[in-house]
Design an enzyme around this catalytic site. Structure first.
Site, short mmCIF file in Angstrom:
data_model
loop_
_atom_site.label_atom_id
_atom_site.label_comp_id
_atom_site.label_asym_id
_atom_site.label_seq_id
_atom_site.Cartn_x
_atom_site.Cartn_y
_atom_site.Cartn_z
CG ASP A 34 46.08 2.93 1.16
OD1 ASP A 34 46.99 2.71 2.17
OD2 ASP A 34 46.01 3.76 0.32
CB THR A 37 48.00 8.56 -2.52
OG1 THR A 37 49.23 7.76 -1.84
CG2 THR A 37 47.01 8.83 -1.39
CG ASP A 127 62.34 10.18 14.30
OD1 ASP A 127 61.72 10.67 13.19
OD2 ASP A 127 63.54 9.77 14.31
CD GLU A 128 60.84 13.54 9.59
OE1 GLU A 128 60.72 14.58 9.00
OE2 GLU A 128 60.99 12.51 8.73
CE1 TYR A 150 55.17 12.64 7.34
CE2 TYR A 150 57.36 12.97 8.32
CZ TYR A 150 56.26 12.35 8.15
OH TYR A 150 56.05 11.07 8.60
CE LYS A 154 52.56 11.28 10.88
NZ LYS A 154 51.43 10.28 10.64
N GLY A 275 66.00 23.58 4.81
CA GLY A 275 65.20 23.37 6.19
C GLY A 275 65.80 21.91 6.72
#
Ligand code: NAD
Ligand code: TYD
Length: 342
Positions: A34, A37, A127-128, A150, A154, A275
């Protein structure tokens, strides 16, 4: 499968996966990789920090040389990639980091994984990528129609996973999870943000009319779904992991406030997200056919989550300083002022 690299494993869902795998499979070695961040937090891994089958390496998935070294040093045979910039509101402010990690980073991991000879690569997606659905529910073959930076980044990562399977024969699986909640979630996402603000009787900024719909899933159910897809999913396939429990944001907020014993007057309707996707919905028969079942209901999951944030102020209070406060100011000060509150 023996040595599993869990990239992004210091974040919310990745750490839940690492905690589950370390205890469920003592015969596997779990190596968390990782970048740490703002969203990465070693506190999320404290419950397993002394386990003999857990190790941590700090690094960026888009940094080729470090990825190569870690794959080789730990004789990694499997990668499960959670690493991402994950917050839609931040992607609206600027998408550089989103492209870097969610698209380029996935490519570097795949490319180094292929040279290294990985046995399995699981990409954790969302799911986005299906975009906003006015009616019905997405199945795995539904078109990709992301609407914000985003989810577009993805989707870019996912398409490269597909390409490495089709072109190079890599053994890949993709999971697409729905809105996930539970312990150790960075308090910028709806539920942990609202719970921790409500504990302090602060105004809760609800975007627009609050009638947007999300499909809610407890993090333990999400990671058990990823485990099933990892062990039983067919190469090149995609599996939705959904709560199949659709709720309006305003009702989610009301349920949470009732459990906390706080008034709904804390809610303030503020100017909407740009949006804003109105509705997400997925069908997950394909994963259920592999044997996945949810352990939580909305009621039990919400109850446990509210209790966790109440009992673990040590965890979230130290996050809500510095960078967090800067972000809060940029995102909410003008919106709350427009709603007559600041
Ligand atoms: P998170 O923001 O809590 O954690 C992301 C982790 O990735 C952090 O530990 C961060 O330090 C690390 N990271 C970021 N950039 C990196 C890089 N370049 N190299 C290495 N590590 C890096 O996110 P989350 O909510 O735990 O989401 C995990 C994954 O699940 C993401 O891929 C996200 O798209 C997906 N997902 C999330 C949800 C949700 O509701 N939270 C739903 C479906 C899918
Ligand atoms: P979020 O947790 O950011 O997840 P996502 O955008 O990936 O679905 O938001 C969940 C829903 O809650 C989304 O419709 C936006 C809304 N929301 C608010 O109304 N107010 C807020 O302060 C936040 C963070 C989200």
């Amino acid at each position: 499968m023996k040595n599993i690299l869990v990239t992004g494993g210091a974040g919310f869902i990745g750490s839940a996966f690492a905690r589950m795998m370390v205890t469920r499979y003592p015969e596997y070695n779990i190596i968390v990789y990782d970048k740490l961040t703002y969203a990465g937090n070693l506190d999320n891994l404290l419950p397993i920090s002394d386990e003999p089958n857990y190790k941590f390496e700090q690094g960026d998935i888009a940094h080729r040389e470090t990825v190569r070294r870690v794959l080789s040093d730990h004789a990694i045979d499997t990668v499960v990639n959670f690493a991402a910039e994950s917050h839609v509101d931040r992607s609206i402010m600027g998408a550089d980091a989103f492209m870097h990690t969610n698209s380029i980073g996935v490519y570097i991991l795949l490319d180094e994984g292929r040279s290294h000879g990985l046995e399995r690569f699981l990409q954790v997606s969302t799911d986005e990528v299906y975009g906003s659905l006015a009616v019905g529910e997405a199945v795995e073959s539904s078109p990709l129609a992301p609407r914000n930076p985003y989810s577009a980044a993805k989707a870019g990562g996912e398409l490269m996973v597909r390409a490495y399977h089709e072109t190079h024969g890599m053994n890949t699986v993709i999971t697409r999870g729905s809105n996930t909640f539970g312990p150790y979630q960075y308090p910028e996402k709806l539920l942990p943000f609202f719970i921790t603000e409500a504990i302090e009787d602060k105004a809760l900024p609800l975007y627009g009319d609050g009638m947007q719909v999300r499909d809610w899933l407890h993090v333990e159910d999400h990671v058990s779904g990823i485990d099933v897809a990892l062990h039983k999913g067919a190469p090149g396939e995609i599996y939705n992991v959904a709560g199949e429990d659709l709720r309006h944001n305003i009702h989610v907020a009301h349920d949470m406030l009732a459990r906390l014993g706080k008034p709904t007057t804390l809610l303030k309707h503020v100017p909407d997200r740009e949006g804003h996707d109105l509705r997400y919905a997925m069908n997950c028969d394909k994963l259920r056919a592999l044997g996945w079942k949810q352990a939580h209901t909305w009621e039990t999951a919400l109850e446990a989550t509210v209790a966790w944030y109440r009992n673990n102020e040590w965890w979230w209070r130290k996050i809500k300083t510095g960078e967090y406060l800067e972000y809060y100011k940029r995102q909410y000060a003008a919106r709350l002022a427009a709603a007559g509150d600041s």
